[in-house]
Design a protein around this motif. Structure first.
Motif, PDB file in Angstrom:
ATOM      1  N   LEU A  94      32.226  43.596  57.748  1.00  0.00           N
ATOM      2  CA  LEU A  94      30.801  43.477  57.450  1.00  0.00           C
ATOM      3  C   LEU A  94      30.528  43.858  55.997  1.00  0.00           C
ATOM      4  CD1 LEU A  94      29.121  44.907  60.680  1.00  0.00           C
ATOM      5  CD2 LEU A  94      29.717  42.541  60.127  1.00  0.00           C
ATOM      6  N   CYS A  95      31.237  44.884  55.504  1.00  0.00           N
ATOM      7  CA  CYS A  95      31.083  45.267  54.100  1.00  0.00           C
ATOM      8  C   CYS A  95      31.558  44.143  53.189  1.00  0.00           C
ATOM      9  CB  CYS A  95      31.861  46.549  53.810  1.00  0.00           C
ATOM     10  SG  CYS A  95      31.162  48.033  54.578  1.00  0.00           S
ATOM     11  N   GLY A  96      32.647  43.485  53.574  1.00  0.00           N
ATOM     12  CA  GLY A  96      33.114  42.344  52.794  1.00  0.00           C
ATOM     13  C   GLY A  96      32.103  41.223  52.776  1.00  0.00           C
TER      14      GLY A  96
ATOM     15  N   ALA B 127      44.387  37.744  45.598  1.00  0.00           N
ATOM     16  CA  ALA B 127      44.724  36.473  46.246  1.00  0.00           C
ATOM     17  C   ALA B 127      43.826  36.228  47.451  1.00  0.00           C
ATOM     18  CB  ALA B 127      46.191  36.468  46.662  1.00  0.00           C
ATOM     19  N   ALA B 128      43.560  37.271  48.226  1.00  0.00           N
ATOM     20  CA  ALA B 128      42.713  37.123  49.415  1.00  0.00           C
ATOM     21  C   ALA B 128      41.284  36.739  49.056  1.00  0.00           C
ATOM     22  CB  ALA B 128      42.722  38.424  50.217  1.00  0.00           C
ATOM     23  N   ALA B 129      40.830  37.155  47.875  1.00  0.00           N
ATOM     24  CA  ALA B 129      39.458  36.860  47.464  1.00  0.00           C
ATOM     25  C   ALA B 129      39.363  35.573  46.651  1.00  0.00           C
ATOM     26  CB  ALA B 129      38.906  38.027  46.643  1.00  0.00           C
ATOM     27  N   HIS B 130      40.495  34.917  46.383  1.00  0.00           N
ATOM     28  CA  HIS B 130      40.499  33.713  45.543  1.00  0.00           C
ATOM     29  C   HIS B 130      39.920  32.528  46.313  1.00  0.00           C
ATOM     30  CE1 HIS B 130      41.785  30.627  42.766  1.00  0.00           C
ATOM     31  NE2 HIS B 130      42.297  31.540  41.946  1.00  0.00           N
ATOM     32  N   PRO B 131      38.970  31.819  45.733  1.00  0.00           N
ATOM     33  CA  PRO B 131      38.323  30.706  46.471  1.00  0.00           C
ATOM     34  C   PRO B 131      39.247  29.541  46.797  1.00  0.00           C
ATOM     35  CG  PRO B 131      37.568  30.803  44.182  1.00  0.00           C
ATOM     36  CD  PRO B 131      38.341  32.047  44.424  1.00  0.00           C
TER      37      PRO B 131
ATOM     38  N   GLU C 169      41.708  46.805  53.690  1.00  0.00           N
ATOM     39  CA  GLU C 169      41.288  46.429  52.345  1.00  0.00           C
ATOM     40  C   GLU C 169      41.530  44.942  52.098  1.00  0.00           C
ATOM     41  OE1 GLU C 169      42.113  47.655  47.664  1.00  0.00           O
ATOM     42  OE2 GLU C 169      43.064  48.772  49.292  1.00  0.00           O
ATOM     43  N   LEU C 170      42.661  44.438  52.595  1.00  0.00           N
ATOM     44  CA  LEU C 170      42.965  43.019  52.454  1.00  0.00           C
ATOM     45  C   LEU C 170      41.989  42.179  53.273  1.00  0.00           C
ATOM     46  CD1 LEU C 170      45.021  40.996  51.224  1.00  0.00           C
ATOM     47  CD2 LEU C 170      46.276  41.147  53.384  1.00  0.00           C
ATOM     48  N   ALA C 171      41.719  42.610  54.501  1.00  0.00           N
ATOM     49  CA  ALA C 171      40.779  41.872  55.351  1.00  0.00           C
ATOM     50  C   ALA C 171      39.384  41.851  54.734  1.00  0.00           C
ATOM     51  CB  ALA C 171      40.743  42.502  56.743  1.00  0.00           C
ATOM     52  N   GLN C 172      38.994  42.963  54.143  1.00  0.00           N
ATOM     53  CA  GLN C 172      37.668  43.012  53.509  1.00  0.00           C
ATOM     54  C   GLN C 172      37.604  42.056  52.320  1.00  0.00           C
ATOM     55  OE1 GLN C 172      36.072  46.932  52.942  1.00  0.00           O
ATOM     56  NE2 GLN C 172      34.671  46.295  51.334  1.00  0.00           N
ATOM     57  N   ALA C 173      38.690  41.973  51.549  1.00  0.00           N
ATOM     58  CA  ALA C 173      38.719  41.024  50.432  1.00  0.00           C
ATOM     59  C   ALA C 173      38.570  39.595  50.935  1.00  0.00           C
ATOM     60  CB  ALA C 173      40.018  41.180  49.648  1.00  0.00           C
TER      61      ALA C 173
END
Length: 535
Positions: free
Chosen positions: A5-7, A481-485, A502-506
């Motif tokens: 949810l924070c992500g 990488a996880a946040a890359h569109p 942290e990875l899941a949130q990204a």
């Protein structure tokens, strides 16, 4: 689930209706209770969610006011972000938010008058650092009974008359703060160094709370002790007086004549501060260049005010650390720079003299027989095409590494670098803003992985879905990488259930996350009994 949810709250592509649902969720949950249940997030996570939502730029005025009403901390955050206005704040209810707006010069003068009379010393202390205060408020704070408030005003006031008066304040801590303030007139700063015409201080932080003589234990076990390490007072407020002189020496408004009077002081920190000034006679720099303390000598070597004679002497005789500092001199003669480059490691940085070099000088340096000199030129990012291309074809890998991130290099040139020099240039090639996705993909798939290259690829605008997958295996690259569109949708959705929160949130922050998945994530928390996986 709460980290997801924070992500989502930080996701710039989150649809407005889902933003509203998250806001309602967070504010209602905070209002219910502080004790979490299995489906109720902890108060810390709720506050984190609210912080992320408060950072959004797409909030309606009503939503901004609702968040500001949630907590003083949130109201302050909104004030500093520019979304909260003076019309949204009652200083009697949200004094810290009012202070934040005053600090941003968006508050009202009457607020300052109200808050200057607050019984809360923290409110008055914060007010004292705000710019543009009415004169009557400044005078009230200068006369405040709490030395911490007056000290803060002495540090920040821009009124020369008030600053000069506070430089003579009977409390040594106030004088110490004034010694940092460039608004203090030069004569008053000189007096703080020499003591001429300055009445002795009557108190300091040490004798305020301790029987003197007292020396503070630098390993003091009292976690609530506010005294600085080495604080000492025998009635003369010795440690604070020493601190006053050091701070005044570092103040550019202090006259050089007063500063020079401490050139032969036995105190190392004072000589060090003196060595960093830019307005001293050359003979003083020469004296300090022979100081027994390496840090003082290094400060002289890195000082742009030293003349050519001393520059050449230091280049010929100084130790490695001093020569490395000397390399950053902005007016370094080129022959000295060439000599330093051959014997001194400066690291992958653009030196000031290289940045200021003329086109003719750059051409000459780029044609140097010494790779260490050509490497320095390669750090510039505005090289003429001919110079850039020549360095890109250089036989020395260190030179190629330096120029590899330069904009304008073609795909063929970048591939040629990789073919000739291999892994040593991978990371710098990957940092080139024009590196094509196909090349990034090849670099990412290299075995064994070039870790630094993966970290560049993970945040590269041209990163491809194929290139990003190997980046997920690197501890320092995986979040980017996880946040890359460009991350492939199935991979992205799979990361939402990763054990690494942290990875899941990204992944939840990724703007390419499908709206339907965002909807599912919110529903998994907001609708009782819904536990289906994200799809």
């Amino acid at each position: 689930m709460n980290h997801l949810l924070c992500g989502l709250a930080a996701n710039p592509a989150l649809p407005a209706p889902l933003t509203d649902r998250l806001l309602d969720l967070a504010l209602e949950a905070v209002a219910r209770a502080d004790a979490p249940t299995d489906r109720e997030p902890s108060r810390d996570l709720l506050d984190e969610l609210i912080e992320e939502l408060a950072d959004r730029s797409d909030l309606s005025r009503d939503r901004v006011r609702a968040l500001a009403a949630h907590h003083e901390h949130t109201a302050v955050q909104l004030a500093y972000s520019g979304t909260l206005t003076a019309a949204d704040v009652d200083p009697a209810v949200r004094p810290l938010a009012a202070l934040a707006l005053l600090d941003e010069r968006r508050g009202l003068p009457e607020w300052a008058r109200l808050l200057s009379a607050s019984p809360d010393v923290h409110i008055r202390w914060k007010l004292a650092s705000c710019p543009g205060l009415p004169q009557d408020v400044t005078e009230a704070l200068a006369a405040d009974p709490d030395p911490e408030v007056v000290t803060e005003l002495a540090l920040w006031t821009t009124d020369p008359a008030v600053a000069a008066r506070l430089a003579r304040h009977p409390h040594a801590e106030v004088r110490s703060a004034a010694a940092c303030n460039e608004a203090v007139p030069p004569a008053a700063l000189a007096a703080l160094i020499t003591g001429d015409g300055l009445p002795p201080a009557t108190s300091c932080l040490v004798c305020d709370i301790k029987d003197v003589p007292f020396v503070h234990d630098p390993y003091c076990p009292d976690v609530d002790c506010g005294l600085r390490a080495g604080a000492a007072c025998d009635g003369s407020h010795a440690s604070t007086v020493h601190e006053i002189r050091e701070r005044a020496l570092r103040n550019p408004s202090t006259p050089a004549e007063a500063a020079v009077s401490l050139a032969d002081t036995p105190w190392t920190l004072l000589r060090w501060a003196l060595a960093e000034r830019s307005d001293l006679p050359q003979q003083v720099y020469s004296l300090l260049a022979r100081d027994p303390v390496p840090g003082v000598r290094e400060a002289v070597a890195g000082n742009p005010a030293i003349g050519e004679e001393l520059v050449r002497a230091l280049a010929a005789e100084a130790a490695h650390e001093e020569r490395r500092a000397l390399a950053h001199h902005p007016r370094l003669p080129l022959d000295v720079l060439v000599a330093l480059a051959r014997t001194t490691k400066t690291g992958p940085v653009l030196l000031p003299r290289i940045a200021a070099a003329t086109a003719e000088e750059i051409a000459g340096l780029a044609g140097s027989a010494h790779a260490s000199v050509r490497m320095l030129v390669g750090e510039r990012r505005d090289l003429p095409d001919g110079v850039r291309d020549a360095l890109a074809d250089d036989p020395d890998a260190a030179v190629v590494k330096a120029v590899a991130p330069h904009p304008g290099l073609s795909e063929g040139q970048l591939r040629g670098m990789v073919a000739r020099h291999g892994v040593p240039v991978h990371a710098r090639v990957a940092a080139n803003p024009d590196a094509p996705g196909s090349l990034l993909t090849e670099l990412a798939r290299h075995e064994p992985p070039a870790r630094r290259a993966l970290r560049e690829i993970a945040k590269h605008r041209n990163g491809t879905a194929e290139a990003l997958v190997p980046c997920l295996a690197d501890r320092r690259a995986r979040r980017d990488a996880a946040a890359h569109p460009a991350l492939a949708e199935p991979v992205l959705i799979g990361l939402l259930d990763d054990a690494d929160e942290e990875l899941a949130q990204a992944a939840a922050e990724n703007p390419s996350l499908p709206p339907s998945v965002m909807e599912d994530l919110v529903r998994r928390y907001t609708e009782p009994g819904v536990t289906r996986p994200v799809s």
